[in-house]
Design an enzyme around this catalytic site. Sequence first.
Site, mmCIF file in Angstrom:
data_model
loop_
_atom_site.group_PDB
_atom_site.id
_atom_site.type_symbol
_atom_site.label_atom_id
_atom_site.label_comp_id
_atom_site.label_asym_id
_atom_site.label_seq_id
_atom_site.Cartn_x
_atom_site.Cartn_y
_atom_site.Cartn_z
ATOM 1 C CG ASP A 1 -5.465 -9.028 -6.710
ATOM 2 O OD1 ASP A 1 -6.384 -8.481 -7.342
ATOM 3 O OD2 ASP A 1 -5.017 -8.578 -5.639
ATOM 4 C CG ASP B 1 -8.505 -4.069 -6.801
ATOM 5 O OD1 ASP B 1 -7.473 -3.708 -6.207
ATOM 6 O OD2 ASP B 1 -8.596 -5.144 -7.417
HETATM 7 C C1 DX5 Z 1 -8.924 -7.808 -3.171
HETATM 8 C C2 DX5 Z 1 -8.053 -6.789 -3.841
HETATM 9 C C3 DX5 Z 1 -6.667 -6.798 -3.208
HETATM 10 C C4 DX5 Z 1 -5.747 -5.763 -3.765
HETATM 11 C C5 DX5 Z 1 -4.318 -6.060 -3.378
HETATM 12 O O1 DX5 Z 1 -10.196 -7.765 -3.720
HETATM 13 O O2 DX5 Z 1 -7.980 -7.106 -5.235
HETATM 14 O O3 DX5 Z 1 -6.134 -8.075 -3.371
HETATM 15 O O4 DX5 Z 1 -5.892 -5.731 -5.119
HETATM 16 O O5 DX5 Z 1 -4.264 -5.907 -2.015
HETATM 17 P P1 DX5 Z 1 -2.941 -6.232 -1.168
HETATM 18 O O6 DX5 Z 1 -1.754 -6.223 -2.112
HETATM 19 O O7 DX5 Z 1 -2.882 -5.135 -0.173
HETATM 20 O O8 DX5 Z 1 -3.172 -7.574 -0.578
#
Ligand code: DX5
Length: 232
Positions: free
Chosen positions: A184, A42
């Site tokens: 995501d 990310d």
């Molecule tokens: C947001 C990030 C999150 C991450 C996943 O910008 O991209 O969504 O990847 O986070 P969790 O699985 O903890 O929601």
Amino acid sequence: MSDPASKRPVMIVPSVLPADFSKLGEEVAALEAAGVDLIQWDVMDGQFVPNLTFGPDVIRSARRHCSVPFEAHLMVYTPDVMAKDYIEAGCSRLIVHAEACTHLHRTCGNINDLGATAAVALSPATPASAVQHVLDLVDMVLVMTVNPGFGGQAYIPTMEPKIREVQAMLEAVGRADDVHIEVDGGIGPDTIAGAAAAGANVLIAGSALYRDPEGLEHAVSDLRARAEAARA
Ligand code: DX5
């Protein structure tokens, strides 16, 4: 309703946001050992989203510690400027945000010309139609199920109709077996089935992997089983 059980396999993909950044080499090796299909970085620039994360050198340093593919989720305002560096750091797919690209068609083509595959992410308020005219240039569409910027947020179930809409768009142009649908944000044991049943086959999980009391390997296999059951 469209049938999401296309030829696209279920893939469980970790976000490394919850990992221990002081030992990322060990962390990516542990994720590979736990059975993940690839790893998502990310990338945040502190402008497009109010958070700042990984530069290409960080990814390059982790690259030699595992063999699974890397993809970069570019939550940045300047993906065209950054693309080459993240590909040379070891990312084989770059995900750009439709909201950040003035010329999205050109940006996707440039990523392909650099030797990586392009994907487009849609933040929650962005309609599926934003990718209508680049479906021939991408190998994946990412439907965000949280607002980008942070891990640990709550899943937004009202994104499931958008997942179905992207699935239908892919079927309409004959790309349903070639273009992945990724989700995501807030993906875990209680939410993954809804996203998968709607058509998602690539499922990003961060918090859900690291908070599983039985460890990463259990978390990956449990999420995979739940997603596969929902797409059967
Ligand atoms: C947001 C990030 C999150 C991450 C996943 O910008 O991209 O969504 O990847 O986070 P969790 O699985 O903890 O929601």
